[in-house]
Design a protein around this motif. Structure first.
Motif, PDB file in Angstrom:
ATOM      1  N   LYS A   1       0.852  -1.204   0.000  1.00  0.00           N
ATOM      2  CA  LYS A   1       0.000   0.000   0.000  1.00  0.00           C
ATOM      3  C   LYS A   1       0.887   1.253   0.000  1.00  0.00           C
ATOM      4  CE  LYS A   1      -4.278   1.693   1.295  1.00  0.00           C
ATOM      5  NZ  LYS A   1      -5.539   1.301   0.708  1.00  0.00           N
ATOM      6  N   ARG A   2       1.936   1.217   0.822  1.00  0.00           N
ATOM      7  CA  ARG A   2       2.834   2.370   0.949  1.00  0.00           C
ATOM      8  C   ARG A   2       3.459   2.730  -0.408  1.00  0.00           C
ATOM      9  NH1 ARG A   2       5.289   6.155   0.762  1.00  0.00           N
ATOM     10  NH2 ARG A   2       6.827   7.104   2.142  1.00  0.00           N
ATOM     11  N   TYR A   3       3.780   1.671  -1.197  1.00  0.00           N
ATOM     12  CA  TYR A   3       4.480   1.923  -2.465  1.00  0.00           C
ATOM     13  C   TYR A   3       3.567   1.760  -3.690  1.00  0.00           C
ATOM     14  CZ  TYR A   3       8.549   2.121   0.469  1.00  0.00           C
ATOM     15  OH  TYR A   3       9.440   2.491   1.445  1.00  0.00           O
ATOM     16  N   ASN A   4       2.249   1.803  -3.447  1.00  0.00           N
ATOM     17  CA  ASN A   4       1.263   1.740  -4.545  1.00  0.00           C
ATOM     18  C   ASN A   4       1.407   0.510  -5.431  1.00  0.00           C
ATOM     19  OD1 ASN A   4      -0.140   4.112  -3.955  1.00  0.00           O
ATOM     20  ND2 ASN A   4       1.588   5.303  -4.797  1.00  0.00           N
ATOM     21  N   VAL A   5       1.737  -0.603  -4.818  1.00  0.00           N
ATOM     22  CA  VAL A   5       1.812  -1.866  -5.564  1.00  0.00           C
ATOM     23  C   VAL A   5       0.502  -2.616  -5.322  1.00  0.00           C
ATOM     24  CG1 VAL A   5       3.020  -4.085  -5.770  1.00  0.00           C
ATOM     25  CG2 VAL A   5       4.327  -1.995  -5.282  1.00  0.00           C
ATOM     26  N   PRO A   6      -0.233  -3.010  -6.382  1.00  0.00           N
ATOM     27  CA  PRO A   6      -1.488  -3.724  -6.147  1.00  0.00           C
ATOM     28  C   PRO A   6      -1.254  -5.053  -5.428  1.00  0.00           C
ATOM     29  CG  PRO A   6      -1.065  -3.458  -8.512  1.00  0.00           C
ATOM     30  CD  PRO A   6       0.052  -2.756  -7.789  1.00  0.00           C
ATOM     31  N   PHE A   7      -2.106  -5.320  -4.454  1.00  0.00           N
ATOM     32  CA  PHE A   7      -1.963  -6.519  -3.609  1.00  0.00           C
ATOM     33  C   PHE A   7      -3.185  -7.413  -3.840  1.00  0.00           C
ATOM     34  CE2 PHE A   7      -2.689  -8.920   0.241  1.00  0.00           C
ATOM     35  CZ  PHE A   7      -1.426  -9.334   0.635  1.00  0.00           C
ATOM     36  N   TYR A   8      -2.967  -8.563  -4.470  1.00  0.00           N
ATOM     37  CA  TYR A   8      -4.079  -9.456  -4.817  1.00  0.00           C
ATOM     38  C   TYR A   8      -4.057 -10.734  -3.976  1.00  0.00           C
ATOM     39  CZ  TYR A   8      -4.289  -6.487  -8.962  1.00  0.00           C
ATOM     40  OH  TYR A   8      -4.376  -5.407  -9.805  1.00  0.00           O
ATOM     41  N   VAL A   9      -5.235 -11.099  -3.494  1.00  0.00           N
ATOM     42  CA  VAL A   9      -5.396 -12.365  -2.772  1.00  0.00           C
ATOM     43  C   VAL A   9      -6.054 -13.359  -3.721  1.00  0.00           C
ATOM     44  CG1 VAL A   9      -6.649 -13.482  -0.894  1.00  0.00           C
ATOM     45  CG2 VAL A   9      -5.564 -11.260  -0.519  1.00  0.00           C
ATOM     46  N   CYS A  10      -5.448 -14.520  -3.881  1.00  0.00           N
ATOM     47  CA  CYS A  10      -5.999 -15.545  -4.768  1.00  0.00           C
ATOM     48  C   CYS A  10      -6.766 -16.540  -3.920  1.00  0.00           C
ATOM     49  CB  CYS A  10      -4.857 -16.240  -5.514  1.00  0.00           C
ATOM     50  SG  CYS A  10      -3.918 -15.084  -6.524  1.00  0.00           S
ATOM     51  N   ALA A  11      -8.067 -16.631  -4.151  1.00  0.00           N
ATOM     52  CA  ALA A  11      -8.921 -17.395  -3.234  1.00  0.00           C
ATOM     53  C   ALA A  11      -9.919 -18.267  -3.976  1.00  0.00           C
ATOM     54  CB  ALA A  11      -9.687 -16.416  -2.341  1.00  0.00           C
ATOM     55  N   PRO A  12      -9.746 -19.573  -3.949  1.00  0.00           N
ATOM     56  CA  PRO A  12     -10.833 -20.428  -4.435  1.00  0.00           C
ATOM     57  C   PRO A  12     -12.080 -20.122  -3.595  1.00  0.00           C
ATOM     58  CG  PRO A  12      -8.895 -21.735  -3.811  1.00  0.00           C
ATOM     59  CD  PRO A  12      -8.621 -20.326  -3.390  1.00  0.00           C
ATOM     60  N   THR A  13     -13.257 -20.207  -4.170  1.00  0.00           N
ATOM     61  CA  THR A  13     -14.452 -19.862  -3.372  1.00  0.00           C
ATOM     62  C   THR A  13     -14.605 -20.779  -2.155  1.00  0.00           C
ATOM     63  OG1 THR A  13     -15.761 -21.127  -4.953  1.00  0.00           O
ATOM     64  CG2 THR A  13     -15.798 -18.731  -5.193  1.00  0.00           C
ATOM     65  N   SER A  14     -13.962 -21.952  -2.189  1.00  0.00           N
ATOM     66  CA  SER A  14     -14.015 -22.833  -1.012  1.00  0.00           C
ATOM     67  C   SER A  14     -13.294 -22.207   0.185  1.00  0.00           C
ATOM     68  CB  SER A  14     -13.377 -24.183  -1.343  1.00  0.00           C
ATOM     69  OG  SER A  14     -12.068 -24.000  -1.832  1.00  0.00           O
ATOM     70  N   THR A  15     -12.481 -21.193  -0.058  1.00  0.00           N
ATOM     71  CA  THR A  15     -11.735 -20.547   1.031  1.00  0.00           C
ATOM     72  C   THR A  15     -12.493 -19.343   1.592  1.00  0.00           C
ATOM     73  OG1 THR A  15      -9.777 -21.185  -0.231  1.00  0.00           O
ATOM     74  CG2 THR A  15      -9.392 -19.775   1.632  1.00  0.00           C
ATOM     75  N   ILE A  16     -13.595 -18.981   0.942  1.00  0.00           N
ATOM     76  CA  ILE A  16     -14.376 -17.850   1.450  1.00  0.00           C
ATOM     77  C   ILE A  16     -15.365 -18.391   2.478  1.00  0.00           C
ATOM     78  CG2 ILE A  16     -15.892 -15.932   0.845  1.00  0.00           C
ATOM     79  CD1 ILE A  16     -14.730 -16.188  -2.051  1.00  0.00           C
ATOM     80  N   ASP A  17     -15.293 -17.814   3.672  1.00  0.00           N
ATOM     81  CA  ASP A  17     -16.145 -18.276   4.771  1.00  0.00           C
ATOM     82  C   ASP A  17     -17.195 -17.194   5.055  1.00  0.00           C
ATOM     83  OD1 ASP A  17     -17.285 -19.197   7.029  1.00  0.00           O
ATOM     84  OD2 ASP A  17     -15.449 -19.258   8.231  1.00  0.00           O
ATOM     85  N   TYR A  18     -18.337 -17.334   4.389  1.00  0.00           N
ATOM     86  CA  TYR A  18     -19.383 -16.312   4.498  1.00  0.00           C
ATOM     87  C   TYR A  18     -19.980 -16.272   5.906  1.00  0.00           C
ATOM     88  CZ  TYR A  18     -18.953 -16.415  -0.587  1.00  0.00           C
ATOM     89  OH  TYR A  18     -18.458 -16.371  -1.872  1.00  0.00           O
ATOM     90  N   GLU A  19     -19.722 -17.309   6.703  1.00  0.00           N
ATOM     91  CA  GLU A  19     -20.253 -17.380   8.075  1.00  0.00           C
ATOM     92  C   GLU A  19     -19.401 -16.580   9.057  1.00  0.00           C
ATOM     93  OE1 GLU A  19     -22.314 -20.904   8.920  1.00  0.00           O
ATOM     94  OE2 GLU A  19     -23.054 -19.887   7.113  1.00  0.00           O
ATOM     95  N   THR A  20     -18.184 -16.257   8.644  1.00  0.00           N
ATOM     96  CA  THR A  20     -17.296 -15.486   9.518  1.00  0.00           C
ATOM     97  C   THR A  20     -17.353 -14.030   9.066  1.00  0.00           C
ATOM     98  OG1 THR A  20     -15.879 -17.388   9.901  1.00  0.00           O
ATOM     99  CG2 THR A  20     -14.873 -15.257  10.235  1.00  0.00           C
ATOM    100  N   PRO A  21     -17.946 -13.142   9.887  1.00  0.00           N
ATOM    101  CA  PRO A  21     -18.180 -11.781   9.398  1.00  0.00           C
ATOM    102  C   PRO A  21     -16.912 -10.994   9.100  1.00  0.00           C
ATOM    103  CG  PRO A  21     -19.321 -12.189  11.513  1.00  0.00           C
ATOM    104  CD  PRO A  21     -18.501 -13.392  11.229  1.00  0.00           C
ATOM    105  N   THR A  22     -15.910 -11.056  10.019  1.00  0.00           N
ATOM    106  CA  THR A  22     -14.692 -10.255   9.815  1.00  0.00           C
ATOM    107  C   THR A  22     -13.470 -11.077  10.221  1.00  0.00           C
ATOM    108  OG1 THR A  22     -14.438  -9.354  12.053  1.00  0.00           O
ATOM    109  CG2 THR A  22     -16.022  -8.229  10.638  1.00  0.00           C
ATOM    110  N   GLY A  23     -12.315 -10.513   9.973  1.00  0.00           N
ATOM    111  CA  GLY A  23     -11.070 -11.211  10.314  1.00  0.00           C
ATOM    112  C   GLY A  23     -10.914 -11.477  11.806  1.00  0.00           C
ATOM    113  N   LYS A  24     -11.556 -10.630  12.621  1.00  0.00           N
ATOM    114  CA  LYS A  24     -11.421 -10.794  14.083  1.00  0.00           C
ATOM    115  C   LYS A  24     -11.900 -12.151  14.543  1.00  0.00           C
ATOM    116  CE  LYS A  24     -12.002  -6.129  15.884  1.00  0.00           C
ATOM    117  NZ  LYS A  24     -13.055  -5.391  15.210  1.00  0.00           N
ATOM    118  N   GLU A  25     -12.863 -12.720  13.832  1.00  0.00           N
ATOM    119  CA  GLU A  25     -13.438 -14.012  14.270  1.00  0.00           C
ATOM    120  C   GLU A  25     -12.658 -15.205  13.705  1.00  0.00           C
ATOM    121  OE1 GLU A  25     -15.748 -11.671  12.699  1.00  0.00           O
ATOM    122  OE2 GLU A  25     -16.060 -10.825  14.698  1.00  0.00           O
TER     123      GLU A  25
END
Ligand code: MRU
Length: 360
Positions: free
Chosen positions: A268-292
């Protein structure tokens, strides 16, 4: 065992039906030794996942699906209720091996659904359906990584410098990897990427695995220590960062290997795009935020002595060793899935991705 093949010629995870075994490359021995091991007991499979002999979120899911199939296959009963009770016990056991990568419970839940949905069938038929499901999970993983690679490749151009952290490579999936998929696909097209691999302390997945598999495949790879990413980004050598993930919360906060969030902050500091590669199996719609998201704590010895014969720190020193950290969603430029690229705000865009998935 044949030792001469390229590491990319081995399957990360395979089912040996004849010998009732889950077959893996023991990743703790790489890159020095390519040791293929056959695991037949549930304890061996649990240990292999816990000890990172097989690791990386999708590969853990693939291994667990084969593991639970083998557990089911060994059950000696024709009674559905007895079968299901024992299946559940085996499932809970494997699920306890590692807490952060959601793919483990995702794959096991998918296998359980087969048992529940086919209650009316014979146990022999259910076992066969479980075998097919385990194979399907692994086969789909190949397609998913390929799609992530295609979407990822659309975000970069020939000659770009790319940085990655940990190993979200072929060794973490059935093929191509997630974060490495754009690199492999680009390489096939002659893109001449310059890839920087963070070594990824404490267990060096970047040095031992990512740098190894990419260089074995002929890519231009430079290994850097974890504290050098700021230097290479400030120098202007990195056009994009691609990382994998172990769990994406509904708001786009993302857990991945410890140190990923540092890379995101620097990007972010150096304006480099940061991409997360995520199969949809890795998305946990039941977990609202990173804190959980539950973050796995690993043993002290991984920091103070593992991989070295001699101790690297004073005896008795206090150690803090979380295996993952959470990257806040505002640091992420895009989440690349097999159904397209989600952009901020993620609560909405990830919902759209799931809608697209459900439509197919
Ligand atoms: O502890 P590990 O080696 O299993 O951690 C792996 C990672 O953090 C990967 O980046 C993640 O699982 C994605 S793999 C496609």
């Amino acid at each position: 065992m044949e030792n001469k093949k390229n590491i990319m010629d081995y399957e990360t995870v395979a089912l040996d039906e004849e010998n009732h075994a889950l077959v893996i490359i023991d990743q703790t021995k790489l890159p020095g030794k390519t040791e293929i091991i056959s695991l037949t007991t549930q304890k061996d499979i649990w240990d292999a996942i816990y000890l990172l002999k097989v690791r990386g979120a999708p590969a853990i899911g693939d291994a667990a699906a084969i593991g639970i199939y083998l557990a089911a296959k060994n059950l000696q009963t024709d009674n559905y209720q007895e079968f299901y009770t024992e299946f559940k016990k085996a499932k809970e056991y494997l699920d306890s091996a590692r807490p952060t990568a959601v793919n483990l419970s995702w794959a096991l839940n998918r296998m359980e659904k087969v048992v529940i949905d086919n209650k009316a069938k014979t146990i022999a038929e259910i076992k066969e359906l479980l075998r097919q499901e385990a194979i399907a999970i692994k086969e789909e993983d190949i397609w998913i990584c390929q799609k992530i690679g295609e979407y990822g490749l659309s975000l970069v151009k020939p000659g770009d410098g790319l940085l990655t952290h940990c190993n979200a490579g072929q060794l973490a999936t059935a093929k191509y990897g997630t974060a490495t998929a754009p690199m492999y696909l680009g390489h096939q097209k002659g893109y001449n990427f310059k890839v920087f691999c963070d070594e990824t302390r404490p267990l060096l997945q970047g040095a031992r695995l990512t740098a190894y598999e990419l260089s074995e495949s002929g890519l231009d790879v430079t290994l850097i220590c974890d504290n050098m990413s700021s230097n290479v980004m400030k120098n202007g050598w990195v056009n994009a960062v691609f990382v994998g993930c172990d769990r994406v919360a509904a708001n786009g906060d993302t857990a991945n290997k410890i140190g990923t969030s540092i890379v995101a902050i620097v990007a972010k500091r150096y304006n480099v795009p940061f991409y997360v590669c995520a199969p949809t199996s890795t998305i946990d719609y039941e977990t609202p935020t990173g804190k959980e998201i539950k973050i796995e704590q690993r043993p002290d010895k991984e920091v103070v002595e593992m991989w070295y014969k001699e101790r690297m720190a004073p005896e008795g020193i206090k150690v803090y060793n979380p295996a993952f950290d959470v990257t806040d969603n505002d640091l992420i430029s895009g989440i690349i899935t097999e159904y397209g690229i989600a952009r901020p705000p993620y609560t909405e865009s990830l919902q759209k991705i799931v809608a697209l998935k459900n439509k197919k």
